[in-house]
Enzyme design. Structure first.
Site, short mmCIF file in Angstrom:
data_model
loop_
_atom_site.label_atom_id
_atom_site.label_comp_id
_atom_site.label_asym_id
_atom_site.label_seq_id
_atom_site.Cartn_x
_atom_site.Cartn_y
_atom_site.Cartn_z
N CYS A 157 -5.45 10.91 32.96
CA CYS A 157 -4.07 12.21 32.82
C CYS A 157 -3.20 12.21 34.14
CB CYS A 157 -3.28 12.22 31.36
SG CYS A 157 -4.23 11.84 29.88
N HIS A 158 -3.84 13.22 34.80
CA HIS A 158 -3.04 14.05 35.96
C HIS A 158 -4.23 14.55 36.72
CE1 HIS A 158 -0.88 14.29 31.69
NE2 HIS A 158 0.62 13.67 32.82
N GLY A 159 -5.39 13.72 36.40
CA GLY A 159 -6.53 14.59 37.61
C GLY A 159 -7.35 15.68 37.31
#
Lengths: 193, 271, 438
Positions: A157-159
């Site tokens: 999703c956001h690394g």
């Protein structure tokens, strides 16, 4: 319901027909009635709010048994607990060594592998499969998935990057992957919750 | 105009209805069921009344009756094993009871249907997977799930007690079809269920109570009162508190009302 | 609103003044339910039931929204989800019993409210629109209650839905099409349950909207009163607040106490045992009855047993049941008597009480199996129902000799409390009126 508030407010009102004598505002009777009504209204609100809490059947499913025998060294499985994924991983000796080689002072959420596993069972890493950033399920538990730069888990999703001990190493997540409450029932099975 | 129209419409309805009234009625033979049907015997249950409570020991005995006799055909599928805590069973006892049942599940490797041991969170399993299977196994009859039976029958607990102790020989003028049993408490008098309580001491109570037929019937009826209304005690306790509170609030409300109106109603004190 | 001596809202705080020039909601409440609404000072306890009906609706909406959080409108699990509420949801049993008992109490309150309006002539000019809006609310309530009862998906839910929707199939030519359209199938099934849930959730808010119109229409002429005499001046009224707020608060306490007795000690007394059996489309219960509040209309439906004048009995029943409600819409123009209150209408008063008894008889017959003597009694009672509104009331209005009216409300009040009336004998006339324990 309108009448409840209006009666307690009645103390201050002087209707057309009311004589001016007497300070009604402080009249004990009206205050007592209003207070009683307020208590009653509050007592009604409690069950109406509490009904949204988990019901008895949901709470009854709060613990599960997990069989660890199918997990090969270096592999992980995904199980479901309280509607959330659980990652159960058997670490290889090299992986344990890698995890222990990290200087925990450099970590965002300093924890040793030993703190995240049970004594004598350091090779079993059991965590929630929920990214501590915003709740996505990280990749890396299943064969062939992207395990990120630190060889553990990677949240698409956001690394966020987690290492082999499930500790946060990069990306926006603030915490290590959560370790649920669990206990070993036998060398190859645990009760979670 | 409206009133003239109304008069016409009114007369039309009235004449139609009166026409119906004067129609001859076919003679209806008196229903023999009505003459033979009996109302359940009134029992003084511990759950009766404003402060009614369950007798834990009696519920446990009732559960034993259910398990050893009724459960041959009847499920209590809306009850979970964990609910048995209300009967006074401890967590390990409940675990052991649950483990005695097989629960349908799927094999997590092959996906094939299989069974596993019951857990406290599970519900009592159905005895037949569906109505057709039940009827096929029971000679066409359908043993109802008993979870709600005391709420699904008029005068529930009394009915259960009277029904299972009320089997009798059919009167001479009543024909009982093969495979059915005469029971004056059953709606149609012919019930497919064989008398479940055959004799005293049919089961041996764990707590040593003498297992007379009447005792077993009372115990199982109490148990089934609980399965149908597990929150009965909480309901009555909450009710007593709520009504006590409301009576005080209403009294205060009445006094406030009189006080507010005192200057408008200048009337003789005697009123 | 309409009386020149009504007090006007005076915002006291800075914030109050700020709001008053932007969204004058406090002013609106003040004029509707506060000190700004002059109300006849002789209202008896029967006038409490309007506010009680409002409270009953609020209880239904609150408990209903909560139940909707746990209920599943699917034929496979609807009944199970209700039992889930009863067994596992925190306080779910209480909330469901409040909703089920609350429906009955809502109707009980509304029936008293309607009969009060009938007795004191509250439907007469200038309050006809108020009466019509009330009837719209009543119709919406019946639809809502019926659909809510189906949601449980017990035996009585299913067969009640079957019977009631089948009424529409009595309509010539298009009846079957309407029936199928209503159900979304050929028998009540998942489509039916889902649309009923949707509408059952929607209609109470429409009822709420119509209630706002109802209260608006009330405030233009102001409340009627037991004498039926118009308000003549400030001496006849008191401000709604604190006088009637206090009285309504007390009435609400009595209501909630009685409500609690049923919720906590007799929660299933007003229901049917068959609805604790899950719906089974292949087996009809021996005796299908609606909830008690619909029984009088059900009795009228059942009273038509013979074909007559080329119309089938079934269609007669449906038309009559509909007519039994529709005729109420014409009441303000059927009863042309200039006197409102039955206190001063000796003949009409007798027929009013006969009508009350007739409704009780209809209700009883509605709950009985179709056997004699109940069929004939039901037919006679239904005949009286129509005769009462369509024949007797217009005739009485024309020929009745009414008693002298008091000159004003305050004169009537003075007479009641033992002071010599200024004129006439109004003080003794209220004798047979339902007297509250004041």
């Amino acid at each position: 319901m309108a009448s409840e508030t209006s009666v307690s407010a009645a103390s201050g009102a002087h209707g057309d027909g009311l004589p001016p004598e007497g300070e009604r505002r402080r009249d004990f009777l009206y205050v007592a009635t209003g207070a009683f009504a307020a208590v009653g209204a509050a007592a009604v609100v409690v069950p109406l709010v509490n009904q949204m809490n988990p019901s008895a059947d949901v709470l009854a499913l709060a613990s599960i048994d997990l069989d660890l025998t199918p997990i090969q060294p270096g592999q992980a499985i995904v199980a479901s607990w309280r509607g959330k994924p659980i990652f159960a991983r058997q670490l290889t000796p090299q992986e344990i060594a890698t995890a222990n080689a990290v200087d925990i002072k450099t970590l965002r959420d300093p924890q040793t592998l030993a703190e995240r596993t049970k004594p004598g069972n350091e090779k079993w890493l059991i965590t929630l499969g929920v990214c501590t950033h915003l709740g996505c399920v990280p990749l890396g538990a299943r064969e062939g998935e992207n395990r990120g730069d630190y060889g553990g888990y990677y949240c698409p999703c956001h690394g966020s990057q987690y290492d082999i001990a499930g500790r946060i190493r990069g990306g926006p997540a603030p915490k290590n992957l959560e370790v649920p409450t669990y206990a070993f029932k036998s060398p190859t099975s645990v009760t979670i919750g | 105009m409206i009133r003239l129209g109304a008069l016409g419409v009114g007369l039309l309805f009235v004449i139609t209805l009166l026409w119906g009234v004067i129609q001859p009625r076919e003679a209806v033979a008196p229903d023999p069921v009505k003459a033979l049907h009996k109302h359940p015997q009134e029992i003084e249950w511990t759950t009766n009344g404003v402060f009614g409570k369950f007798d834990r020991k009696q519920m446990q005995r009732g559960f034993q009756v259910y398990k050893e006799i009724c459960s041959a055909c009847h499920s209590i599928h809306r009850v979970a094993f964990r609910d048995l805590a209300a009967l006074g069973f401890s967590a390990p006892e409940i675990k052991a009871i649950a483990a005695g049942y097989d629960i349908a599940t799927i094999d997590d490797k092959t996906g094939e249907p299989t069974t596993r041991k019951g857990l406290p969170a599970d519900k009592f399993p159905l005895i037949y997977p569906n109505e057709i299977a039940a009827r096929a196994a029971q000679n066409g009859a359908l043993p109802p799930d008993l979870s709600l039976i005391t709420k699904a029958r008029e005068d529930g607990p009394n009915y259960v007690h009277s029904l299972i102790t009320g089997y009798a020989d059919a009167p001479a003028n009543w024909k009982v079809p093969d495979g059915l049993y005469y029971n004056p408490y059953f709606r149609s008098l012919n019930v497919a269920m064989p008398p479940p309580l055959a004799a005293d001491d049919q089961i041996t109570y764990v707590d040593g109570t003498k297992a007379t037929k009447d005792q077993m019937a009372r115990d199982v009826a109490t148990f089934l009162t609980w399965t149908a209304e597990p929150k009965l005690e909480a309901r009555k306790e909450t009710g007593v508190a709520a009504i006590a509170f409301l009576l005080i609030l209403t009294a205060l409300g009445y006094l406030s009302y009189r006080k507010v109106w005192a200057d408008v109603k200048r009337k003789p004190a005697a009123v | 609103m309409s009386f020149p001596w009504a007090k006007h809202y005076q915002p006291t705080s800075e914030f109050g003044k700020y709001m008053d020039s932007r969204l004058p909601l406090p002013r609106f409440i003040y004029g509707a339910l506060g000190a700004g609404y002059p109300t006849p000072k002789n209202l008896n306890y029967f006038y409490n039931f309007g506010v009680l009906a409002g409270v009953a609706l609020v209880i239904q909406i609150i408990t209903g929204v909560v139940l909707g959080m746990h209920y599943a409108a699917n034929t496979g699990i609807a009944f199970d989800s209700v039992e889930h509420i009863m067994r596992d949801v925190n306080s779910g049993w209480m909330i469901r019993y409040m909703h089920a008992v609350g429906a009955s109490f809502f109707f009980a309150v509304v029936y008293v409210h309607i009969f009060r309006g009938l007795y004191y002539g509250s439907y007469k000019p200038p309050r006809e629109v108020l009466w019509l809006l009330g009837l719209v609310i009543f119709l919406l309530m019946m639809a809502t209650a019926f659909m809510g009862y189906v949601l449980v998906w017990g035996q009585m839910s299913f067969w009640g839905a079957t019977v009631i929707t089948n009424l529409f199939s009595a309509v010539p030519i298009v009846g079957e099409a309407i029936h199928t359209w209503l159900l979304g199938g050929f028998a009540p099934d998942n489509a039916t349950l889902n649309r009923f849930f949707s509408l059952h959730y929607l209609l109470p808010f429409i009822i709420f909207g119509v209630i706002i119109l109802h209260v608006w229409a009330l405030h233009i002429p102001g409340s009627n009163n037991p004498t039926g005499v118009d308000v003549k001046g400030p001496q006849d009224t008191v401000p709604f607040h604190p006088y009637y707020t206090a009285k309504d608060f007390f009435g609400l306490g009595v209501y909630l106490t009685l409500f609690s007795v049923f919720v906590f000690f007799l929660p299933n007394a007003l229901g049917e045992v068959d609805n604790y059996v899950p719906a089974n489309p292949l087996s009809t219960p021996t005796h299908i009855v609606p909830e008690w509040y619909l029984l009088p209309f059900y009795a009228i439906l059942k009273a038509f047993t013979t074909d007559f004048l080329l119309v089938k009995a079934k269609l007669w029943g449906v038309i009559a049941m509909l007519a039994a409600i529709v005729l109420l819409f014409f009441l303000p123009w059927l009863d042309t008597s200039p006197v409102r209150s039955n206190r001063y209408r000796p003949l009409n008063r007798i027929f009013f009480w006969i009508f009350v008894a007739d409704c009780l008889v209809l209700g009883y017959c509605g709950g009985q199996l179709a056997v004699e003597p109940w069929v004939r009694i039901g037919q006679l009672a239904a005949a009286y129902y129509f005769a009462h509104f369509l024949i007797i009331i217009p005739l009485i209005a024309r020929f009745e000799k009414t008693l002298p009216l008091p000159n004003s409300i305050s004169e009537s009040v003075l007479a009641k409390y033992g002071k010599p009336p200024a004129s006439g004998s109004a003080g003794t006339l209220g004798g047979t009126a339902p007297q509250p324990a004041e």
